[in-house]
Design a protein around this motif. Structure first.
Motif, mmCIF file in Angstrom:
data_model
loop_
_atom_site.group_PDB
_atom_site.id
_atom_site.type_symbol
_atom_site.label_atom_id
_atom_site.label_comp_id
_atom_site.label_asym_id
_atom_site.label_seq_id
_atom_site.Cartn_x
_atom_site.Cartn_y
_atom_site.Cartn_z
ATOM 1 N N TYR A 1 0.490 -0.915 -0.046
ATOM 2 C CA TYR A 1 -0.145 0.177 0.128
ATOM 3 C C TYR A 1 0.888 1.056 -0.142
ATOM 4 N N PRO B 1 -7.088 -1.807 3.003
ATOM 5 C CA PRO B 1 -8.463 -2.283 3.546
ATOM 6 C C PRO B 1 -8.260 -1.498 5.019
ATOM 7 N N SER C 1 -11.382 -0.857 8.337
ATOM 8 C CA SER C 1 -12.373 -1.770 8.817
ATOM 9 C C SER C 1 -13.201 -0.087 9.949
ATOM 10 N N THR D 1 -17.242 -2.016 6.887
ATOM 11 C CA THR D 1 -15.746 -2.813 5.792
ATOM 12 C C THR D 1 -15.288 -1.380 4.691
ATOM 13 N N ILE D 2 -14.101 -0.349 4.138
ATOM 14 C CA ILE D 2 -13.860 -0.486 2.785
ATOM 15 C C ILE D 2 -12.568 -1.387 2.817
ATOM 16 N N PRO D 3 -13.262 -2.338 1.604
ATOM 17 C CA PRO D 3 -12.129 -3.315 0.587
ATOM 18 C C PRO D 3 -10.862 -2.309 0.460
ATOM 19 N N GLU D 4 -9.706 -3.315 0.331
ATOM 20 C CA GLU D 4 -8.858 -3.396 -0.243
ATOM 21 C C GLU D 4 -9.110 -2.383 -2.195
ATOM 22 N N ASN D 5 -8.987 -1.637 -2.301
ATOM 23 C CA ASN D 5 -8.575 -1.083 -3.577
ATOM 24 C C ASN D 5 -9.721 -0.169 -3.934
ATOM 25 N N ALA D 6 -11.116 0.046 -2.504
ATOM 26 C CA ALA D 6 -11.722 0.978 -3.044
ATOM 27 C C ALA D 6 -11.911 2.473 -3.854
#
Length: 170
Positions: free
Chosen positions: A16, A35, A37, A79-84
């Motif tokens: 990241y 990501p 939380s 959860t805001i996911p990875e690569n959002a």
């Protein structure tokens, strides 16, 4: 409200930030957002927003570096996911990071300047400040807004905020 980010040995995982593999970069810029939380969001929240900034950049570059601005996340998201930031998996409006500045290269590609720009500490490990805000409104900001516009827009609308310091290696 509580927020958390997965860490490796107490630090933001390399993918990241500065040491991201080529497939996670755009023209040398770390582009895959981490990501996140979010817990215990107030029931009355209408939206969530975030800022991710580097105050440790001040002695190096002369100003606080903005790495990610985003608002109008749904208030029920946990959860805001990875690569959002790049994928659009979660609806939001994203602001300008510091890469647009003439002092920082003057980039113009919206994929670089209006999305997550991962940490790139030039001198030593830096502590990055992630702040998530629970707001009583959705913000009326347009894609590419600036941090000063965001700060004005949230005045009087912050129900709660959570702050997390995240270290990334040089």
């Amino acid at each position: 409200m509580k927020i958390s980010v997965p860490l490796e040995k107490g630090m933001l995982p390399d993918k990241y930030g500065k040491h991201a593999p080529a497939e996670h970069q755009i023209e040398g810029h770390p582009a895959v957002s981490f990501p996140l939380s979010v817990e215990d969001v107030p029931d009355t929240a209408k939206s969530l927003a975030l800022t991710f900034v580097d105050f440790d950049a001040i002695p190096v570059g002369g100003f606080c570096w903005i790495h990610w601005l985003a608002c109008n996340f749904p208030p029920d998201i946990r959860t805001i996911p990875e690569n959002a930031s790049a994928s659009g998996a979660v609806p939001c409006i994203q602001g300008s990071n510091s890469d647009w500045s003439p002092l920082a290269g003057g980039w113009t590609d919206p994929r670089i300047i209006h999305r997550y720009a991962g940490p790139y500490p030039p001198d030593k490990d830096h502590a990055y400040t992630l702040t998530v805000y629970a707001l009583d409104i959705e913000l009326e900001l347009e894609e590419g807004y600036y941090l000063n516009e965001f700060r004005r827009a949230i005045q009087g609308h912050v129900l709660e905020k959570a702050v997390l310091e995240v270290t990334s290696r040089a």
